[in-house]
Scaffold this motif. Structure first.
Motif, PDB file in Angstrom:
ATOM      1  N   UNK A 216      -7.486  11.779  34.599  1.00 33.66           N
ATOM      2  CA  UNK A 216      -6.097  12.139  34.289  1.00 33.66           C
ATOM      3  C   UNK A 216      -5.820  12.064  32.794  1.00 33.66           C
ATOM      4  N   UNK A 217      -5.081  13.014  32.248  1.00 36.72           N
ATOM      5  CA  UNK A 217      -4.554  12.848  30.894  1.00 36.72           C
ATOM      6  C   UNK A 217      -3.592  11.663  30.850  1.00 36.72           C
ATOM      7  N   UNK A 218      -3.420  11.070  29.687  1.00 34.02           N
ATOM      8  CA  UNK A 218      -2.507   9.935  29.539  1.00 34.02           C
ATOM      9  C   UNK A 218      -1.087  10.449  29.334  1.00 34.02           C
ATOM     10  N   UNK A 256       2.676   6.998  35.336  1.00 33.02           N
ATOM     11  CA  UNK A 256       1.586   7.784  34.764  1.00 33.02           C
ATOM     12  C   UNK A 256       0.917   8.606  35.854  1.00 33.02           C
ATOM     13  N   UNK A 257       0.175   9.608  35.445  1.00 32.47           N
ATOM     14  CA  UNK A 257      -0.559  10.419  36.402  1.00 32.47           C
ATOM     15  C   UNK A 257      -1.570   9.562  37.163  1.00 32.47           C
ATOM     16  N   UNK A 258      -2.155   8.601  36.462  1.00 31.21           N
ATOM     17  CA  UNK A 258      -3.111   7.709  37.118  1.00 31.21           C
ATOM     18  C   UNK A 258      -2.429   6.834  38.163  1.00 31.21           C
ATOM     19  N   UNK A 259      -1.196   6.424  37.905  1.00 28.23           N
ATOM     20  CA  UNK A 259      -0.449   5.649  38.896  1.00 28.23           C
ATOM     21  C   UNK A 259      -0.170   6.461  40.150  1.00 28.23           C
ATOM     22  N   UNK A 260       0.090   7.762  39.993  1.00 26.99           N
ATOM     23  CA  UNK A 260       0.289   8.629  41.163  1.00 26.99           C
ATOM     24  C   UNK A 260      -0.982   8.649  42.004  1.00 26.99           C
ATOM     25  N   UNK A 261      -2.134   8.764  41.358  1.00 30.64           N
ATOM     26  CA  UNK A 261      -3.406   8.739  42.089  1.00 30.64           C
ATOM     27  C   UNK A 261      -3.587   7.419  42.827  1.00 30.64           C
ATOM     28  N   UNK A 262      -3.191   6.319  42.185  1.00 32.97           N
ATOM     29  CA  UNK A 262      -3.309   5.004  42.817  1.00 32.97           C
ATOM     30  C   UNK A 262      -2.394   4.897  44.039  1.00 32.97           C
ATOM     31  N   UNK A 263      -1.193   5.493  43.938  1.00 32.28           N
ATOM     32  CA  UNK A 263      -0.277   5.498  45.078  1.00 32.28           C
ATOM     33  C   UNK A 263      -0.916   6.199  46.276  1.00 32.28           C
ATOM     34  N   UNK A 278      -9.666   7.214  36.688  1.00 34.54           N
ATOM     35  CA  UNK A 278      -9.762   6.925  35.254  1.00 34.54           C
ATOM     36  C   UNK A 278      -8.928   7.929  34.458  1.00 34.54           C
ATOM     37  N   UNK A 279      -8.632   7.535  33.217  1.00 34.73           N
ATOM     38  CA  UNK A 279      -7.871   8.396  32.314  1.00 34.73           C
ATOM     39  C   UNK A 279      -8.785   8.982  31.243  1.00 34.73           C
ATOM     40  N   UNK A 280      -8.423  10.170  30.790  1.00 31.17           N
ATOM     41  CA  UNK A 280      -9.174  10.831  29.728  1.00 31.17           C
ATOM     42  C   UNK A 280      -8.681  10.376  28.361  1.00 31.17           C
ATOM     43  N   UNK A 284     -10.235  13.987  23.924  1.00 33.37           N
ATOM     44  CA  UNK A 284     -10.975  14.858  24.833  1.00 33.37           C
ATOM     45  C   UNK A 284     -10.049  15.900  25.472  1.00 33.37           C
ATOM     46  N   UNK A 285      -8.811  15.495  25.762  1.00 35.43           N
ATOM     47  CA  UNK A 285      -7.836  16.444  26.314  1.00 35.43           C
ATOM     48  C   UNK A 285      -7.545  17.540  25.291  1.00 35.43           C
TER      49      UNK A 285
END
Length: 347
Positions: A216-218, A256-263, A278-280, A284-285
């Protein structure tokens, strides 16, 4: 205020269909606009199944935001307009005016027709995009007093929503002839889908479940359930203190986008095993955006920790939204139940 017939623009869309469903369940008479005859059946398939005599209280009008034809008939005899329809492409357009002009001109087209027909109040669906961009990295919570600061880095979508909303307020102030305007500014809309037409936010959940996002992008954003956004529109169309006001629709603070994935992984276990973990790195983005144009829209927001407040809607309209976790989970559940997630077992 007493409510007669209600026009909902864009009834086949994700939010529009939920607005219609709730209005019908409340006993209202509704008309909605569609761009083609084929979409009548689509709307009926998505709404009204649980509403007695819904077929008798749901009418249709042919109208397109990019044409004048049809709007006079669409608003005829309506007391309130929920102007929900708006272009939201999956990728950035080749030229920003391809999105900005239809959004602004479409909004003014609907407002003009509503004023000419004697509509009492228009509830306009704007976006957090008109509130929350270009503010730097400050810790102050963004609310309805905030306006996006447009610059060269602003995406076409952010520009379109900001300019369309400003044009709406200016029109009502200078040419509205007493017509009332209320604006709803939703963040990322999640929640259950009623058909195959849903928001870009839902597409994010689908991509995560299918394993099409390795990382995920930050970036962070607000989350809200579509049912709660529809409910807020309905509250705004009737409450006497809602006239002339904006309402930010969010379940809570940004995630964060990563938190959505964790949900997703927490609620669905193995079914969401492909969701990213993980986050990018930001660099790199930026490099990847040279080859993937869709990433360019997130570049100005990389690493920004935004905060938002829904206090006004809660206090003035007694709005009580579902949690961010429930909004994300219900989106995933509906996608899985409808078989819209590739290579994932039905729950």
């Amino acid at each position: 205020m007493g409510i007669g017939k209600i026009l909902v623009t864009g009834g086949s869309g994700f939010l529009g269909s939920h607005c219609i469903e709730q209005l019908l369940q409340s006993g209202h008479e509704v008309r909605t606009t569609v761009r083609s005859e084929s979409r009548r059946a689509l709307v009926r398939s998505m709404v009204g199944q649980d509403s007695p005599h819904a077929d008798d209280r749901l009418g249709f009008a042919m109208a397109d935001l990019q044409r004048d034809e049809g709007w006079a008939d669409a608003v005829k005899d309506c007391e309130v307009v929920l102007h929900v329809a708006s272009p939201f492409p999956p990728a950035a357009p080749k030229h920003e005016d391809d999105l900005i002009v239809p959004a602004r001109e479409g909004t003014l087209r609907v407002l003009t027709a509503a004023r000419n027909a004697g509509v009492k109040r228009v509830v306009l669906t704007s976006s957090f995009a008109a509130i929350g961009y270009g503010h730097g990295r400050g810790s102050q919570a963004l609310d309805e007093t905030s306006w996006t600061h447009l610059d060269a880095s602003s995406s076409a979508y952010v520009k379109s929503k900001t300019l369309a909303e400003k044009a709406a307020w200016n029109f009502v102030a200078t040419e509205g002839q007493g017509m009332e305007l209320t604006v709803i500014n939703p963040v990322g809309i999640f929640g259950p889908v009623l058909g195959a037409d849903y928001s870009s936010s839902i597409s994010l959940v689908k991509q995560m479940l299918e394993g099409r996002l390795s990382a995920c992008p930050k970036v962070c954003f607000g989350v809200v359930d579509v049912r709660d956004v529809a409910d807020l529109h309905i509250r705004a169309m009737t409450h006497p203190k809602a006239s002339g006001e904006r309402f930010l629709a969010s379940a809570g603070d940004c995630v964060s986008m990563l938190q959505v994935a964790a949900m997703l992984r927490e609620r669905f276990g193995d079914v969401a095993a492909k969701a990213p973990t993980r986050e990018l790195p930001n660099w790199l983005v930026r490099v990847a955006s040279l080859f993937k144009p869709e990433l360019r829209q997130v570049l100005p927001e990389l690493g920004k920790d935004k905060h938002i407040s829904n206090r006004k809607a809660r206090q003035l309209l007694d709005w009580a939204p579902r949690s961010s976790e429930d909004a994300v989970a219900s989106a995933a559940q509906s996608l899985l139940s409808r078989g819209l997630v590739a290579s994932s077992p039905r729950p």
